[in-house]
Every structure is written in C-alpha cells, then in structure tokens.
Scaffold this motif. Structure first.
Motif, PDB file in Angstrom:
ATOM      1  N   ARG A  21       0.844  -1.232   0.006  1.00 40.63           N
ATOM      2  CA  ARG A  21       0.137  -0.164   0.017  1.00 40.63           C
ATOM      3  C   ARG A  21       0.851   1.193   0.038  1.00 40.63           C
ATOM      4  O   ARG A  21       0.546   2.299  -0.595  1.00 40.63           O
ATOM      5  CB  ARG A  21      -1.110  -0.095   1.258  1.00 40.63           C
ATOM      6  CG  ARG A  21      -1.882  -1.037   1.364  1.00 40.63           C
ATOM      7  CD  ARG A  21      -3.243  -0.913   2.005  1.00 40.63           C
ATOM      8  NE  ARG A  21      -2.686  -0.921   3.270  1.00 40.63           N
ATOM      9  CZ  ARG A  21      -2.674  -1.825   4.285  1.00 40.63           C
ATOM     10  NH1 ARG A  21      -3.140  -3.037   4.117  1.00 40.63           N
ATOM     11  NH2 ARG A  21      -2.245  -1.771   5.600  1.00 40.63           N
ATOM     12  N   GLY A  85      -3.721   2.568   7.313  1.00 43.53           N
ATOM     13  CA  GLY A  85      -3.703   3.289   5.749  1.00 43.53           C
ATOM     14  C   GLY A  85      -4.554   4.405   5.413  1.00 43.53           C
ATOM     15  O   GLY A  85      -5.143   4.824   6.445  1.00 43.53           O
ATOM     16  N   ASP A  90      -4.334   4.677  -1.182  1.00 45.29           N
ATOM     17  CA  ASP A  90      -3.413   3.195  -0.865  1.00 45.29           C
ATOM     18  C   ASP A  90      -4.004   2.110  -1.805  1.00 45.29           C
ATOM     19  O   ASP A  90      -3.562   0.706  -2.019  1.00 45.29           O
ATOM     20  CB  ASP A  90      -3.884   2.482   0.417  1.00 45.29           C
ATOM     21  CG  ASP A  90      -3.187   3.354   1.460  1.00 45.29           C
ATOM     22  OD1 ASP A  90      -2.608   4.373   1.206  1.00 45.29           O
ATOM     23  OD2 ASP A  90      -2.952   3.074   2.655  1.00 45.29           O
TER      24      ASP A  90
END
Length: 269
Positions: A21, A85, A90
C-alpha cells in the motif's frame, strides 16, 4: 508496470500489505494479482451516505458478486482491513463516476473526497488464486503479465432501490481435466465469490467475444483449456453505470486494495 522498486520486481508476492500500500501511495500503478501472497485483496465501491443503503441492500441480494468484507462509515478513511492506511491513496488506481459516466481514473482520490462518503470493501477472486496455484492450476493473467479479463453478462442482478445492473464475471482458462478441482478449491472461499458461476460456452451468459473484455485485458487460451467464469466485484460499478448516482468511486478493475486480512480467514472447511 511503472516505477517498480527492485524488491517488488523480484518478489511482489513477498511484500506485506502495508509495504504494498505504501508503494501505491507513492505512485506505483500496477494490477495487483500475485501481490502480497497470503493476504486477501478487495474491491471498492464508495458512495454518498444517501445511496449507501441501496448499495448495502444490493450486496445483500447479490452476495455471490458483492460479498462485503467490511464497511467504513461516512468520512472514515481507514479501518481494521487497512490498519494505518488511507482508502483515498492506498490502491494503485481508482475509477470515478459522475451520473454513471466514468470521468477519471486517478491514483489518488483525495481531491474527490467528501465527509459523507461511505466505503464498501468487497471480496475479490484474487484472494483464492494462490490456492488455485497450490492446487496445480496455472493462472493465465499472472503467467502472461496482464490484467484479468472481466465481462458484462446477460445475467441480471437482483435490483435494490436505485441500484440495478448486470452480473460481471472474471474469466480464467482452466485445463478441462482440472475444472472440477478449480470448482472444489474456490467453493471453499464463499466470502470472495466462491465457486464459478459458469463453465464453458461464454455465449450462454451473453459474452460474444472473449478477446474483447469489458474490463481488464484478454488472455491467450491454450488448446484443451476451458473458460471458467467467477462472479466479479466490478458488478457494483456496472450497476453504478446503469443506475447513474451523482457520484461513485471504485477501484480500477484489477487494481485492488490489499488488505491486512489473511486469505485463510475466508477459507471454510
């Protein structure tokens, strides 16, 4: 692929979800099949809160194509499936729809973000590809370095509120002698589409040309191989195109969210 680091070139399957990510957040654009082995990948559909119930009901009525793994509430950008995240940055690429028309394919949706947006994280068939490979079944789009081919079908989903549209399927050619194995292996992953919805003649589900997928890229089908079709998480985007909400955002087909959940967590005995 663009801007791949040496580590990813050598072993993208070995990257942790967080590392993958981070690479996408930094601008890497690539289909994610074969990345972060052992971790589940997921589709996205993001809509304003006013449309969220219709999406949820559509998913509940069409669980084969829209198996929900998680939901981020209005304005939330992270959750248990992507700890630390950001859902806006991402993934390697997104699709943005306005009134059912695709208007952009950005690598970052921060500029489109609104505090009323609800994110649905939907199971993806990439999750069971490692199990297929372990069972001796090769994955054509991985071997050929392409995006998985996906097709609109003539099969209609069960409508829900404002949401209606066709079933979308992904296709993987499988040797005729291994089709039963592919069905058996994938049926143990119902949360990520499970067993195929169709095997064989694509015309029976309204697909006229396997060489011209609606999403992704075509793959070469060797002699003795049979096209096998699984329900696909792009189905909600096809419904968005037909139902025309003012705004909706999804993953770019084949460019998935790599989650922190293990593939094995979706495996049933």
């Amino acid at each position: 692929m663009e801007n791949l680091t040496d580590a990813a070139v050598l072993n993208p399957a070995g990257l942790t979800p967080a590392a993958a990510r981070a690479m996408f957040r930094d601008g890497l654009v690539t289909p994610t099949a074969g990345w972060s082995a052992g971790y589940a990948q997921a589709n996205l559909i993001i809509v304003p809160k006013a449309q969220a119930f219709d999406v949820l009901l559509f998913a509940q009525r069409n669980p084969k194509s829209c198996p929900i793994l998680g939901v981020l509430d209005a304005g939330e950008t992270a959750g248990p499936l992507l700890a630390g995240g950001d859902i806006r940055t991402d993934l390697p690429r997104y699709t943005v729809y306005e009134n059912g028309v695709k208007v952009a394919e950005p690598t970052d949706i921060t500029g489109y973000w609104r505090e009323d947006l609800v994110t649905f994280i939907v199971g993806c068939s990439f999750t069971f590809e490692a199990a297929l490979q372990e069972g001796g079944i090769r994955i054509a789009h991985i071997d050929q370095g392409t995006n998985v081919p996906m097709y609109r079908t003539s099969v209609r989903c069960e409508p829900a509120g404002s949401m209606a549209g066709p079933l979308v399927v992904s296709m993987r050619p499988v040797p005729a002698s291994q089709v039963a194995d592919a069905v058996r292996i994938t049926s143990r992953y119902p949360a990520v589409h499970g067993a195929p919805v169709h095997v064989g003649n694509p015309a029976e589900i309204g697909i006229t040309d396997l060489g011209r997928p609606d999403f992704g890229e075509p793959v070469q089908i060797a002699d003795g191989y049979v096209p096998v079709f699984w329900a696909c998480g792009v189905t909600p985007q096809a419904a968005v195109m037909e139902s025309k909400p003012a705004l909706a955002i999804g993953h770019a087909p084949g460019h998935m969210l790599i989650t922190d959940a293990r593939d094995s967590s979706y495996l049933v005995p």
